[in-house]
Motif scaffolding. Structure first.
Motif, PDB file in Angstrom:
ATOM      1  N   VAL A 210      -3.634   0.874  -4.184  1.00  0.00           N
ATOM      2  CA  VAL A 210      -4.253   1.922  -3.365  1.00  0.00           C
ATOM      3  C   VAL A 210      -5.591   1.393  -2.836  1.00  0.00           C
ATOM      4  CG1 VAL A 210      -5.177   4.257  -3.345  1.00  0.00           C
ATOM      5  CG2 VAL A 210      -3.186   3.717  -4.756  1.00  0.00           C
ATOM      6  N   PRO A 211      -5.800   1.357  -1.558  1.00  0.00           N
ATOM      7  CA  PRO A 211      -7.078   0.878  -1.018  1.00  0.00           C
ATOM      8  C   PRO A 211      -8.200   1.852  -1.369  1.00  0.00           C
ATOM      9  CG  PRO A 211      -5.753   1.811   0.730  1.00  0.00           C
ATOM     10  CD  PRO A 211      -4.868   1.761  -0.482  1.00  0.00           C
ATOM     11  N   VAL A 212      -9.355   1.309  -1.736  1.00  0.00           N
ATOM     12  CA  VAL A 212     -10.499   2.147  -2.099  1.00  0.00           C
ATOM     13  C   VAL A 212     -11.152   2.685  -0.828  1.00  0.00           C
ATOM     14  CG1 VAL A 212     -12.742   2.209  -3.217  1.00  0.00           C
ATOM     15  CG2 VAL A 212     -10.884   0.854  -4.208  1.00  0.00           C
ATOM     16  N   ILE A 213     -11.130   3.995  -0.685  1.00  0.00           N
ATOM     17  CA  ILE A 213     -11.765   4.655   0.462  1.00  0.00           C
ATOM     18  C   ILE A 213     -12.935   5.453  -0.076  1.00  0.00           C
ATOM     19  CG2 ILE A 213     -11.467   6.281   2.358  1.00  0.00           C
ATOM     20  CD1 ILE A 213      -8.496   5.579   2.351  1.00  0.00           C
ATOM     21  N   ASP A 214     -14.148   5.048   0.270  1.00  0.00           N
ATOM     22  CA  ASP A 214     -15.365   5.670  -0.266  1.00  0.00           C
ATOM     23  C   ASP A 214     -15.534   7.100   0.233  1.00  0.00           C
ATOM     24  OD1 ASP A 214     -16.021   3.376  -1.639  1.00  0.00           O
ATOM     25  OD2 ASP A 214     -17.177   2.549   0.042  1.00  0.00           O
ATOM     26  N   VAL A 215     -16.154   7.906  -0.619  1.00  0.00           N
ATOM     27  CA  VAL A 215     -16.504   9.280  -0.254  1.00  0.00           C
ATOM     28  C   VAL A 215     -17.746   9.243   0.633  1.00  0.00           C
ATOM     29  CG1 VAL A 215     -17.250  11.527  -1.125  1.00  0.00           C
ATOM     30  CG2 VAL A 215     -15.535  10.218  -2.383  1.00  0.00           C
ATOM     31  N   THR A 216     -17.680   9.918   1.762  1.00  0.00           N
ATOM     32  CA  THR A 216     -18.836   9.985   2.662  1.00  0.00           C
ATOM     33  C   THR A 216     -19.626  11.282   2.512  1.00  0.00           C
ATOM     34  OG1 THR A 216     -17.456  10.915   4.423  1.00  0.00           O
ATOM     35  CG2 THR A 216     -17.700   8.511   4.347  1.00  0.00           C
ATOM     36  N   GLY A 217     -19.001  12.281   1.904  1.00  0.00           N
ATOM     37  CA  GLY A 217     -19.704  13.545   1.727  1.00  0.00           C
ATOM     38  C   GLY A 217     -18.853  14.560   0.995  1.00  0.00           C
ATOM     39  N   VAL A 218     -19.498  15.624   0.542  1.00  0.00           N
ATOM     40  CA  VAL A 218     -18.792  16.715  -0.122  1.00  0.00           C
ATOM     41  C   VAL A 218     -19.455  18.029   0.300  1.00  0.00           C
ATOM     42  CG1 VAL A 218     -20.240  16.468  -2.178  1.00  0.00           C
ATOM     43  CG2 VAL A 218     -18.068  17.684  -2.349  1.00  0.00           C
ATOM     44  N   LYS A 219     -18.634  19.028   0.578  1.00  0.00           N
ATOM     45  CA  LYS A 219     -19.127  20.335   1.011  1.00  0.00           C
ATOM     46  C   LYS A 219     -18.588  21.422   0.091  1.00  0.00           C
ATOM     47  CE  LYS A 219     -19.493  19.177   5.947  1.00  0.00           C
ATOM     48  NZ  LYS A 219     -19.014  19.525   7.318  1.00  0.00           N
TER      49      LYS A 219
ATOM     50  N   LYS B  37       0.828  -1.187   0.000  1.00  0.00           N
ATOM     51  CA  LYS B  37       0.000   0.000   0.000  1.00  0.00           C
ATOM     52  C   LYS B  37       0.871   1.249   0.000  1.00  0.00           C
ATOM     53  CE  LYS B  37      -3.747  -2.180   2.627  1.00  0.00           C
ATOM     54  NZ  LYS B  37      -4.529  -2.136   3.884  1.00  0.00           N
ATOM     55  N   PRO B  38       0.371   2.371  -0.445  1.00  0.00           N
ATOM     56  CA  PRO B  38       1.161   3.606  -0.420  1.00  0.00           C
ATOM     57  C   PRO B  38       1.595   3.941   1.011  1.00  0.00           C
ATOM     58  CG  PRO B  38      -0.773   3.897  -1.783  1.00  0.00           C
ATOM     59  CD  PRO B  38      -0.937   2.587  -1.100  1.00  0.00           C
ATOM     60  N   GLU B  39       2.889   4.415   1.154  1.00  0.00           N
ATOM     61  CA  GLU B  39       3.511   4.812   2.417  1.00  0.00           C
ATOM     62  C   GLU B  39       3.664   3.638   3.399  1.00  0.00           C
ATOM     63  OE1 GLU B  39       1.130   8.380   3.563  1.00  0.00           O
ATOM     64  OE2 GLU B  39       3.035   9.402   3.216  1.00  0.00           O
ATOM     65  N   GLU B  40       3.476   2.442   2.896  1.00  0.00           N
ATOM     66  CA  GLU B  40       3.698   1.258   3.738  1.00  0.00           C
ATOM     67  C   GLU B  40       5.142   0.762   3.545  1.00  0.00           C
ATOM     68  OE1 GLU B  40       2.238  -3.409   4.031  1.00  0.00           O
ATOM     69  OE2 GLU B  40       1.285  -2.042   2.620  1.00  0.00           O
ATOM     70  N   GLU B  41       5.849   0.518   4.632  1.00  0.00           N
ATOM     71  CA  GLU B  41       7.210  -0.026   4.534  1.00  0.00           C
ATOM     72  C   GLU B  41       7.151  -1.527   4.285  1.00  0.00           C
ATOM     73  OE1 GLU B  41       9.685   1.007   7.799  1.00  0.00           O
ATOM     74  OE2 GLU B  41       9.471   3.175   7.500  1.00  0.00           O
ATOM     75  N   PHE B  42       8.052  -2.000   3.416  1.00  0.00           N
ATOM     76  CA  PHE B  42       8.092  -3.431   3.088  1.00  0.00           C
ATOM     77  C   PHE B  42       9.536  -3.815   2.745  1.00  0.00           C
ATOM     78  CE2 PHE B  42       7.269  -0.921  -0.667  1.00  0.00           C
ATOM     79  CZ  PHE B  42       8.094  -1.467  -1.632  1.00  0.00           C
ATOM     80  N   THR B  43       9.853  -5.098   2.851  1.00  0.00           N
ATOM     81  CA  THR B  43      11.224  -5.581   2.588  1.00  0.00           C
ATOM     82  C   THR B  43      11.254  -6.422   1.337  1.00  0.00           C
ATOM     83  OG1 THR B  43      10.882  -7.519   3.969  1.00  0.00           O
ATOM     84  CG2 THR B  43      11.838  -5.581   5.034  1.00  0.00           C
ATOM     85  N   VAL B  44      12.377  -6.314   0.627  1.00  0.00           N
ATOM     86  CA  VAL B  44      12.631  -7.106  -0.578  1.00  0.00           C
ATOM     87  C   VAL B  44      13.979  -7.810  -0.392  1.00  0.00           C
ATOM     88  CG1 VAL B  44      13.076  -7.037  -3.044  1.00  0.00           C
ATOM     89  CG2 VAL B  44      11.312  -5.578  -2.059  1.00  0.00           C
ATOM     90  N   ASP B  45      13.979  -9.111  -0.556  1.00  0.00           N
ATOM     91  CA  ASP B  45      15.209  -9.897  -0.399  1.00  0.00           C
ATOM     92  C   ASP B  45      15.838 -10.186  -1.750  1.00  0.00           C
ATOM     93  OD1 ASP B  45      14.949 -10.072   2.360  1.00  0.00           O
ATOM     94  OD2 ASP B  45      13.625 -11.819   2.218  1.00  0.00           O
ATOM     95  N   MET B  46      17.213 -10.032  -1.783  1.00  0.00           N
ATOM     96  CA  MET B  46      17.981 -10.486  -2.932  1.00  0.00           C
ATOM     97  C   MET B  46      18.524 -11.864  -2.549  1.00  0.00           C
ATOM     98  SD  MET B  46      21.485  -8.939  -4.597  1.00  0.00           S
ATOM     99  CE  MET B  46      20.854  -7.308  -4.757  1.00  0.00           C
ATOM    100  N   LYS B  47      18.037 -12.916  -3.212  1.00  0.00           N
ATOM    101  CA  LYS B  47      18.323 -14.280  -2.795  1.00  0.00           C
ATOM    102  C   LYS B  47      19.177 -15.031  -3.820  1.00  0.00           C
ATOM    103  CE  LYS B  47      13.996 -14.754  -0.199  1.00  0.00           C
ATOM    104  NZ  LYS B  47      12.722 -15.507  -0.073  1.00  0.00           N
TER     105      LYS B  47
END
Length: 525
Positions: free
Chosen positions: A170-179, A39-49
């Motif tokens: 990117v996780p889908v985050i629904d719109v709850t309202g607009v002003k 996910k965006p801004e999520e830290e993750f590891t990648v191994d070179m094997k």
């Protein structure tokens, strides 16, 4: 003999061990990178094997990534790198150099390099060379490639290199309202104002705002910018992720393009108006009042005197009756200011012939002015069924009768006209001319019931010529109370009248009794 053979073999082994070689079982070795979903801004590891094994004096592993989308947080050695370091530590003659790119340089260049160099072959086998901790930057989505290249003893085809990928979801985050920053705008035509939409929550996946106007002829909207076009009311709607909000826009005219209409006096042929100013954009009157002034009477001026006709021996000239002439419309009017035609004002100068000599077709005569006509054909007049035409000069009958031309009479609803000359019917019945009518069914209105004006009935053709109308009930008059003084008798009270009559009779009877009594007394005396 056996001793010699063993000695020779030992020498061969020692010799072979001293010969530098680059690769052992190279065909079975693979260096690969992990593929992951994050996910965006999520830290993750990648191994070179390393899968399999090989020996080499030097290896160089390079990871290439997009540093605008991925960020290196940390780089750590795996077990392969640690084994090499321990072996180097235990045997300083084994290693000449080893290095791994720092995270700052990696982020700057978009490259991570792990290098190992030995002065003699070192055996690499199953394990992790390095572990890289990444973070996908904010706003990044989709597949990001991690490209891996391997160089062993200066060659790129010694081991198989398998690149990896990072699928940033990117996780889908629904719109709850607009002003909106405002739900009401007051604008003038030609003016622009901007609406700002705020999406809730702030980290909603879809923040794309769709703007709409209910009437594009009154106001338009583009990316929140409202442009007022003409006077009216319009609703601007902002929609995000199925959620909507709106702003009511009231547009008034700026009245920039105007036309002034000056006051105009009325004449006998054209109406006038008061002064006013109208806006050409909205059509409204913004100053004054377009009040119509009715057509006025004619401008007669002074009475134009009569010009008499001239009738002399030497001249015959028509005259003109006294009249008025309007200076505006040029129409002419008689002395009573009644409109007439110009020819109606002509006073004809005509010869006054007398002493006619008349034949069936002509006449001869002499005018007082001396002019003589001889054998002039009769002229004018109308021939009827039983009467010849009458010459308008000599007044004599002439010509032939006209059996189809009748004179006088009046057609009614049941009969044709009767010629006053031949007494025969002619023409058509006039169904609208009723001569024998009466009023039927008329009823006077009372306070209790409605009345009726009655129908006009023709007794000749037996038809109702004109329908009557209903007359509304009469209103009851309120009862008036008089002599409200309790000490005064009410004039309308019958009991008091009877009392007065009774008293009067008693008084009269008393007077009669006294008179008779006195009369008897006198006789006795």
């Amino acid at each position: 003999m056996k001793t010699k053979i063993l000695t020779v073999l030992l020498l061969v082994v020692v010799a072979l061990s001293m010969i530098p070689f680059s690769t052992v079982n190279a065909a079975t070795a693979t260096i690969s990178l992990d593929s992951k979903s994050v996910k965006p801004e999520e830290e993750f590891t990648v191994d070179m094997k390393v899968s399999g094994s090989f020996s080499a004096n030097s290896i160089e592993e390079t990871i290439k990534f997009d540093n605008t989308k991925l960020e290196v947080v940390k780089i750590t050695n795996g077990d392969v790198a640690r084994n090499f370091a321990m072996a180097s530590f235990d045997n300083p003659e084994l290693s000449t150099a080893s290095a791994i790119t720092t995270k700052d340089i990696a982020n700057e260049l978009g490259l991570i390099t792990a290098t190992f160099a030995c002065n003699q072959p070192f055996a690499y086998s199953n394990g992790t060379i390095i572990t890289v901790t990444f973070k996908a930057k904010l706003g990044v989505s989709g597949n990001q490639t991690l490209s891996l290249t391997s160089v062993v003893d200066g060659k790129t085809n010694v081991v198989t290199s398998k690149s990896g990928s990072i699928d940033v979801k990117v996780p889908v985050i629904d719109v709850t309202g607009v002003k909106l920053n405002t739900n009401k705008l007051d604008m003038k035509a030609g003016e622009t104002k901007t609406l700002t939409a705020t999406v809730e929550p702030s980290n909603a996946t879809n923040k794309t705002v769709k703007w709409e106007t209910s009437d594009s002829s009154v106001a338009t909207v583009s990316n929140g910018t409202v442009k007022a076009l003409k006077e009216g009311n319009v609703t601007i709607t902002a929609t995000v992720g199925g959620k909507s909000t709106s702003c009511t826009v009231t547009v008034v005219c700026a009245h920039k393009d105007v036309t002034e209409h000056p006051a105009k006096e009325a004449t006998c042929i054209e109406k006038g108006n008061t002064a006013y100013t109208v806006c050409n954009t909205c059509g409204k009157i913004i100053a004054g009042e377009n009040k119509e002034i009715p057509v006025r009477d004619h401008t007669y001026g002074n009475l134009i005197a009569e010009v008499p006709a001239v009738h002399t021996k030497d001249e015959l000239k028509n005259g003109t009756a006294a009249h008025y002439k309007c200076s505006v419309c040029n129409k002419v009017f008689n002395k009573d200011k009644k409109e007439v035609k110009a020819e109606d004002l002509i006073i004809k100068a005509e010869h006054n012939y007398s002493d006619f000599e008349i034949t069936d077709e002509t006449h001869s005569a002499k005018c007082a002015c001396g002019k003589v006509v001889k054998n002039e054909p009769h002229k004018g007049g109308t021939a009827y069924c039983n009467e010849k035409a009458i010459c308008e000069v000599c007044k004599a009958h002439y010509g032939e009768l006209n059996p189809d031309s009748h004179k006088g009479g009046e057609a009614t609803c049941i009969a044709k006209a009767v010629c006053e000359l031949c007494k025969k019917e002619y023409g058509e019945i006039n169904s609208e001319n009723h001569k024998n009518i009466e009023l039927q069914g008329d009823v006077e209105a009372t306070t209790e019931k409605e009345g009726y004006t009655g129908d006009v009935y023709c007794k000749d053709c037996k038809k109702i010529v004109e329908k009557g109308e209903v007359i509304a009930k009469l209103e009851k008059e309120p009862v008036k109370e008089e002599n409200v003084d309790p000490n005064k008798p009410k004039t309308a009270d019958n009991s008091h009248i009877v009392l007065w009559i009774g008293l009067s009779l008693v008084s009269i009877a008393g007077v009669v009794f006294i008179i008779r009594h006195n009369a008897k007394k006198g006789m006795n005396n």
